[in-house]
Design a protein around this motif. Structure first.
Motif, PDB file in Angstrom:
ATOM      1  N   LEU A 128       6.658  -9.164  -5.531  1.00 28.00           N
ATOM      2  CA  LEU A 128       6.225  -7.774  -5.402  1.00 28.00           C
ATOM      3  C   LEU A 128       5.827  -7.207  -6.759  1.00 28.00           C
ATOM      4  O   LEU A 128       6.560  -7.356  -7.738  1.00 28.00           O
ATOM      5  N   VAL A 129       4.662  -6.569  -6.802  1.00 27.68           N
ATOM      6  CA  VAL A 129       4.172  -5.994  -8.054  1.00 27.68           C
ATOM      7  C   VAL A 129       3.950  -4.499  -7.835  1.00 27.68           C
ATOM      8  O   VAL A 129       3.148  -4.090  -6.989  1.00 27.68           O
ATOM      9  N   ALA A 130       4.669  -3.694  -8.603  1.00 31.11           N
ATOM     10  CA  ALA A 130       4.461  -2.248  -8.599  1.00 31.11           C
ATOM     11  C   ALA A 130       3.696  -1.888  -9.878  1.00 31.11           C
ATOM     12  O   ALA A 130       2.955  -2.706 -10.421  1.00 31.11           O
ATOM     13  N   ALA A 131       3.849  -0.688 -10.355  1.00 29.38           N
ATOM     14  CA  ALA A 131       3.190  -0.249 -11.591  1.00 29.38           C
ATOM     15  C   ALA A 131       4.221   0.356 -12.515  1.00 29.38           C
ATOM     16  O   ALA A 131       5.282   0.841 -12.080  1.00 29.38           O
ATOM     17  N   THR A 132       3.909   0.313 -13.776  1.00 28.46           N
ATOM     18  CA  THR A 132       4.787   0.939 -14.773  1.00 28.46           C
ATOM     19  C   THR A 132       4.571   2.452 -14.755  1.00 28.46           C
ATOM     20  O   THR A 132       3.444   2.926 -14.577  1.00 28.46           O
ATOM     21  N   ALA A 133       5.632   3.190 -14.918  1.00 25.56           N
ATOM     22  CA  ALA A 133       5.531   4.650 -14.959  1.00 25.56           C
ATOM     23  C   ALA A 133       4.589   5.078 -16.081  1.00 25.56           C
ATOM     24  O   ALA A 133       4.538   4.463 -17.157  1.00 25.56           O
ATOM     25  N   ARG A 134       3.831   6.129 -15.832  1.00 23.91           N
ATOM     26  CA  ARG A 134       2.849   6.596 -16.807  1.00 23.91           C
ATOM     27  C   ARG A 134       3.508   7.068 -18.105  1.00 23.91           C
ATOM     28  O   ARG A 134       2.864   7.104 -19.164  1.00 23.91           O
TER      29      ARG A 134
ATOM     30  N   PRO B  85       0.831  -1.209   0.000  1.00 26.69           N
ATOM     31  CA  PRO B  85       0.000   0.000   0.000  1.00 26.69           C
ATOM     32  C   PRO B  85       0.864   1.257   0.000  1.00 26.69           C
ATOM     33  O   PRO B  85       2.018   1.248   0.454  1.00 26.69           O
ATOM     34  N   HIS B  86       0.320   2.342  -0.530  1.00 27.31           N
ATOM     35  CA  HIS B  86       0.976   3.650  -0.588  1.00 27.31           C
ATOM     36  C   HIS B  86       2.178   3.652  -1.531  1.00 27.31           C
ATOM     37  O   HIS B  86       3.065   4.503  -1.409  1.00 27.31           O
ATOM     38  N   THR B  87       2.260   2.682  -2.446  1.00 26.22           N
ATOM     39  CA  THR B  87       3.331   2.677  -3.432  1.00 26.22           C
ATOM     40  C   THR B  87       2.715   2.647  -4.828  1.00 26.22           C
ATOM     41  O   THR B  87       1.593   2.181  -5.023  1.00 26.22           O
ATOM     42  N   THR B  88       3.483   3.157  -5.795  1.00 33.39           N
ATOM     43  CA  THR B  88       3.058   3.094  -7.208  1.00 33.39           C
ATOM     44  C   THR B  88       4.158   2.386  -7.987  1.00 33.39           C
ATOM     45  O   THR B  88       4.156   1.167  -8.092  1.00 33.39           O
ATOM     46  N   THR B  89       5.102   3.141  -8.535  1.00 26.96           N
ATOM     47  CA  THR B  89       6.221   2.530  -9.249  1.00 26.96           C
ATOM     48  C   THR B  89       7.219   1.951  -8.256  1.00 26.96           C
ATOM     49  O   THR B  89       7.166   2.222  -7.055  1.00 26.96           O
ATOM     50  N   ALA B  90       8.154   1.154  -8.775  1.00 29.88           N
ATOM     51  CA  ALA B  90       9.096   0.449  -7.902  1.00 29.88           C
ATOM     52  C   ALA B  90       9.942   1.401  -7.071  1.00 29.88           C
ATOM     53  O   ALA B  90      10.296   1.109  -5.930  1.00 29.88           O
TER      54      ALA B  90
END
Length: 699
Positions: free
Chosen positions: A206-212, A180-185
């Motif tokens: 661990l799964v983050a998100a790709t930068a927009r 929680p409270h994280t987006t990209t790595a």
């Protein structure tokens, strides 16, 4: 259940198992509320993320959204070209999760849902639908707390409870995790990186998100919420022609699914967790309503008491500004004084009666099997108006019945052997009997031994509860009790109801209700003041109130048919019995649980709001108590004890009601409990003269 027969028998040891049941229920309720408070973020030590103190290692800072931490570095991976992994954080949400699932089904797409454990336990049907429709499930921790600032124990609970909730909801476990409270790595810095390393050691991917800034046809992991915005953004991505494949995280990477079936033990534990959380949630919601209703009824009662007391004052002022009632009553009076081992106070009682301004008296002391010097002291008063009758012990109703057979007058006054009368109390007490429709009159009982805290609490209860209630009952014509300490009756009214009944342990309440049933009115004369000795220990108070409450229950059951009758009996039944059932039985039964929930509100809700509501309620009580004290010509300085009364004294009275109701429901026979008298009330009056009422208050 024939309550009317229970006062005739005795049981040495009343049942105690229900206390064990209460002690079991309250901790369960407390634990459920504690769990509910924690899971709903109302108090959450890891809710606010700490600022990063160090960046993530270089090996992880390459923009790849999927990683497994190994030692000081990390293994990372990107999605293939023209592949988009849709991920949804939080939830399941009962409104937007079904819409998102419908959207994905319509587009033949799959996604990964990172779920809160608490929401999964609350909406297990949605978790099952997510799994059954081929989507992937990951962990978003149990409450969404920041694992970077949480302790190791808290972090472990966040992860393990989520697994338990998923096992109970959809019979699965998962090794996919999004912090929680994280987006990209690169947002997994500082404390978050330590949390990520601990999770990797436990086998999580661990799964983050790709930068927009990275857009299709490059492979991406997109992060959305279970909301209208998440729905709109996902729709926009699904319409992007640059994406050739919409899939889950592990499927996009070409890896085996990290969602596995849960074992039987895990499913059982999950079902228990779901049940516990559901219980706490439903209880919290129901108690929110119950607390609001109970608080509203409490405020309504206090306001009603104050307003009707004002009506009573005005009504009495009108009566006394013209002719007092119909005529002045100077008829002879018979005073019945039942006594059992009352040597400490009987002399003061008799001398206060003999000093009365109403001189035409017949005083009958009924020594009901005393083993002390009660009869000897009563005879030693040496006044021809005092007659002492001795009999084997038969209880207070039997003693009153014996005294009634010796009575020569048409007006009967019944008192307790520890009651000390003001000089004009008797004369004022009988004045309302000038009205032939009135069958009985309640006097104003005051607490004599009020020097200690317990006595002060009872003093406030007598003034705020009993005496203010009696003003209201008179206005509403539903007085349920003429107190045994001071009450006047017409002899023909007593004859009409068959004399003093021993069907209940509260013969005064039974007698008063019976008078209403035969059409006789009962009123309150606040100027007829008598002083009584109240219990000086909690054990004595418990025994006294247990008898009162149990006897009141018996009387209410005995006269329950008054609710359906007409005339004075019907008014009493529908008003008086309803009031007693609501405010003296139902609300006190729920009071311990309400108190636990109020504490829950202070600890887990808006503490300022909870304290503010409590202070507002206390302020209303203080204002009402001050008004009641003024009406009774009492000093306001005793108000300081009222807040303390709420924490100890009220709880004891609530438990008395619970004990009484359980005893009645079990059909247990209960013996009459007599309070030990010490004569402290009389000593108090000798040391400090009571304030003399001089008329009605101006307000």
């Amino acid at each position: 259940m024939a309550l009317s027969e229970q006062g005739r028998h005795a049981l040495r040891h009343p049942p105690r198992w229900h206390w064990l049941l209460l002690l079991l229920i309250l901790p369960i309720v407390a634990v459920s509320l504690l769990f509910e408070g924690w899971t709903t973020h109302e108090v959450d030590g890891a809710r606010t993320r700490r600022a990063c103190t160090s960046p993530i290692p270089r090996s992880a800072d390459n923009g790849a959204p999927v990683l497994r931490v190994t030692g000081a570095g990390a293994e990372t991976v990107q999605m293939p070209l023209r592949t988009a992994a849709l991920t949804f954080d939080g939830g399941p949400d009962p409104v937007w999760t079904p819409r998102i699932l419908d959207l994905l089904r319509a587009r033949h797409a799959h996604a990964t849902f990172f779920l809160y454990g608490t929401q999964a336990a609350r909406h297990p049907d949605l978790v099952r639908r997510i799994h059954d429709e081929g989507h992937e499930i990951g962990s978003y921790t149990y409450t969404g707390g920041d694992l970077g600032s949480a302790s190791a124990v808290r972090s472990q609970l966040e992860l393990s409870l989520t697994q338990t909730a998923l096992a109970g909801a959809a019979s699965v476990n998962t090794r996919l995790l999004r912090l929680p409270h994280t987006t990209t790595a690169d947002t997994m810095c500082g404390g978050e990186w330590s949390a990520a390393r601990r999770a990797s050691d436990d086998g999580y991917l661990l799964v983050a998100a790709t930068a927009r800034s990275r857009k299709p046809p490059l492979g991406v992991v997109r992060q959305y919420s279970h909301s209208a915005l998440g729905y709109q953004e996902a729709t926009k991505l699904l319409d992007d022609p640059e994406v050739g494949r919409f899939t889950t995280v592990t499927s996009g990477l070409g890896r085996p699914s990290l969602t596995a079936p849960a074992s039987l033990l895990q499913r059982l534990q999950g079902n228990a967790l779901i049940w516990t959380q559901s219980l706490g949630h439903r209880f919290a919601r129901s108690m929110t309503w119950a607390l609001g209703i109970a608080g509203g009824l409490g405020i309504l009662r206090l306001v009603l008491l104050a307003c009707l007391a004002r009506v009573h004052v005005r009504r009495q002022r009108r009566h006394r500004s013209g002719a007092p009632w119909l005529r002045e009553v100077n008829d002879p009076v018979t005073v019945l004084v039942p006594a059992h081992n009352e040597e400490a106070g009987v002399e003061a009682t008799l001398r206060s009666l003999l000093a009365s301004t109403h001189r035409d008296l017949q005083i009958i002391v009924i020594d009901d099997g005393s083993t002390d010097r009660t009869a000897e002291i009563a005879r030693g008063v040496g006044d021809p108006r005092v007659t002492v009758v001795q009999q084997p012990n038969s209880g207070k109703p039997g003693a009153l019945g014996t005294g009634l057979s010796y009575a020569r007058c048409d007006i009967i006054v019944m008192i307790d052997a520890d009651t000390v009368f003001e000089p004009d109390a008797l004369h004022r007490l009988i004045q309302p009997l000038a009205d032939p429709t009135i069958g009985a009159v309640s006097g104003n009982t005051k607490v004599g031994n009020r020097s200690r805290l317990l006595g002060r609490w009872q003093h406030l209860e007598y003034v705020l509860g009993f005496n203010l209630d009696r003003r209201m009952f008179e206005v509403l014509e539903c007085m349920p009790t003429v107190p045994g300490a001071i009450g006047a009756f017409r002899r023909d009214a007593l004859t009409a109801i068959g004399g003093i009944s021993d069907d209940t342990l509260a013969e005064d309440t039974d007698l008063t209700m019976a008078l209403w049933r035969v059409g006789r009115r009962v009123v309150y004369e606040e100027r007829a003041v008598a002083w009584t000795e109240v219990p000086s220990t909690f054990s004595q108070l418990w025994r006294q109130r247990y008898r009162w409450c149990y006897g009141t229950l018996q009387s209410m059951w005995k006269h329950r048919h008054a609710v359906f009758e007409v005339g004075p009996a019907g008014r009493f039944g529908r008003r008086g019995l309803t009031y007693l059932a609501l405010f003296q039985i139902v609300l006190p039964l729920f009071a311990p649980v309400v108190d636990v929930f109020a504490l829950y509100g202070v600890c887990f809700g808006d503490t300022g709001q909870a304290v503010g509501v409590w202070l507002a309620f206390l302020a209303v009580q203080l204002v009402t108590a001050a008004y009641a004290l003024r009406l009774d010509h009492e000093r306001l300085r005793d108000l300081w004890a009222l807040p303390l009364q709420l924490f100890v004294y009220r709880q004891l009275l609530y438990l008395v009601v619970i004990q009484s109701v359980v005893t009645a429901l079990l059909g247990t026979r209960l013996k009459w409990h007599r309070m030990h008298r010490s004569g402290t009330a009389n000593q108090h009056l000798l040391r400090e003269p009571a304030p003399q009422p001089s008329g009605l208050a101006s307000k």
